[in-house]
Write a protein that holds these residues in place. Structure first.
Motif, short mmCIF file in Angstrom:
data_model
loop_
_atom_site.label_atom_id
_atom_site.label_comp_id
_atom_site.label_asym_id
_atom_site.label_seq_id
_atom_site.Cartn_x
_atom_site.Cartn_y
_atom_site.Cartn_z
N UNK A 1 0.70 -1.39 0.08
CA UNK A 1 0.09 0.14 0.12
C UNK A 1 0.80 1.24 0.00
N UNK A 2 1.89 1.27 0.79
CA UNK A 2 2.74 2.34 0.90
C UNK A 2 3.39 2.77 -0.32
N UNK A 3 3.74 1.82 -0.90
CA UNK A 3 4.47 2.02 -2.27
C UNK A 3 3.88 1.57 -3.73
N UNK A 4 2.41 1.68 -3.34
CA UNK A 4 1.46 1.35 -4.43
C UNK A 4 2.18 0.27 -5.51
N UNK A 5 2.17 -0.78 -4.91
CA UNK A 5 2.59 -1.96 -5.64
C UNK A 5 1.43 -2.97 -5.55
N UNK A 6 0.74 -3.14 -6.32
CA UNK A 6 -0.46 -4.01 -6.53
C UNK A 6 -0.05 -5.56 -6.38
N UNK A 7 1.18 -5.92 -7.13
CA UNK A 7 1.45 -7.21 -7.00
C UNK A 7 2.05 -7.66 -5.47
N UNK A 8 2.59 -6.72 -4.89
CA UNK A 8 2.66 -7.12 -3.58
C UNK A 8 1.50 -6.97 -2.42
N UNK A 9 0.59 -6.16 -2.90
CA UNK A 9 -0.59 -6.29 -2.16
C UNK A 9 -1.44 -7.76 -2.50
N UNK A 10 -1.34 -8.24 -3.66
CA UNK A 10 -1.99 -9.41 -4.08
C UNK A 10 -1.17 -10.68 -3.34
N UNK A 11 0.18 -10.55 -3.25
CA UNK A 11 0.87 -11.61 -2.52
C UNK A 11 0.43 -11.56 -0.98
N UNK A 12 0.27 -10.33 -0.43
CA UNK A 12 0.20 -10.26 0.94
C UNK A 12 -1.45 -10.79 1.26
N UNK A 13 -2.21 -10.46 0.15
CA UNK A 13 -3.76 -10.93 0.61
C UNK A 13 -3.63 -12.65 0.43
N UNK A 14 -2.76 -12.95 -0.72
CA UNK A 14 -2.77 -14.42 -0.72
C UNK A 14 -1.91 -15.26 0.41
N UNK A 15 -1.01 -14.64 0.97
CA UNK A 15 -0.39 -15.36 2.06
C UNK A 15 -1.12 -15.25 3.38
N UNK A 16 -2.16 -14.09 3.42
CA UNK A 16 -3.14 -14.06 4.51
C UNK A 16 -4.05 -15.40 4.51
N UNK A 17 -4.48 -15.59 3.17
CA UNK A 17 -5.64 -16.30 3.10
C UNK A 17 -5.15 -17.94 3.49
N UNK A 18 -4.08 -18.21 3.48
CA UNK A 18 -3.59 -19.54 3.91
C UNK A 18 -3.16 -19.59 5.37
N UNK A 19 -3.56 -18.65 6.14
CA UNK A 19 -3.16 -18.55 7.45
C UNK A 19 -4.24 -19.24 8.24
N UNK A 20 -4.25 -19.72 9.34
CA UNK A 20 -5.41 -20.33 10.44
C UNK A 20 -6.01 -19.14 10.95
#
Length: 200
Positions: free
Chosen positions: A60-79
């Protein structure tokens, strides 16, 4: 939703979502919207020591959609073991009669609470899930509910968090003086003899 074996599918899903909308709307939809799905993903973001949240912050800070997608993706596999903790903490916060406390003060209280301070054991598979939430959940809820951040004080709360965990001084509970709650203080406090001193 905790399915780490198909992790690669999640960033791809969120990449497509961002391509068809924009990354701010996707974050709002999947983290901040007031529905069951967003509540689960929000809670998952805190389940494994904040790494998805850190990545999301960078995206979000550096306006990088790919990193946002990666962050949301890694969130989704957490318990999702924090669901009930967050719900009960929110309920306790709404029922509190006293004003919210400063972060540094809460940290001092936690450190002084022997039951909570010793709740995580070395042999716990997960220090939060198997330690704190099993042996001192009520205590953790009591302290966590003393911290409230609302829409109109996000910047102030962020500055206080940086002060409490960074290189500035913050007001302490004792007599209105200053406590040197710096990273050095927190790292030093984490050392435990006879363990080898370790700084990262």
């Amino acid at each position: 939703m905790f399915r780490p074996k198909i992790y690669s599918d999640y960033p791809q899903f969120f990449t497509v979502e961002i391509e068809t909308k924009d990354y701010q709307d996707v974050v709002s939809k999947y983290i901040f919207r007031d529905n069951q799905q967003a509540n689960i993903i929000f809670n998952q973001m805190f389940a494994e020591y904040l790494h998805p949240l850190i990545h999301l912050g960078f995206g979000l800070e550096f306006k990088q959609p790919a990193i946002v997608a990666e962050a949301l993706g890694s969130t989704a596999i957490h318990p999702t073991f924090l669901d009930s903790f967050f719900i009960e903490t929110h309920e306790a916060a709404t029922m509190r009669a006293s004003e919210p406390d400063h972060l540094a003060n809460i940290m001092n209280k936690i450190r002084a609470d022997i039951k909570l301070f010793t709740a995580a054991h070395w042999d716990d598979g997960h220090k939060v899930r198997d330690g704190i939430l099993v042996r001192a959940k009520e205590e953790m809820i009591k302290y966590a509910s003393q911290r409230q951040v609302k829409a109109d004080n996000v910047e102030e709360a962020t500055a206080e968090m940086i002060n409490a965990c960074g290189s500035h001084n913050v007001m302490s509970e004792a007599g209105g003086g200053f406590a040197d709650a710096t990273i050095a203080y927190m790292t030093g406090a984490a050392q435990h003899a006879p363990k080898v001193i370790n700084f990262e």
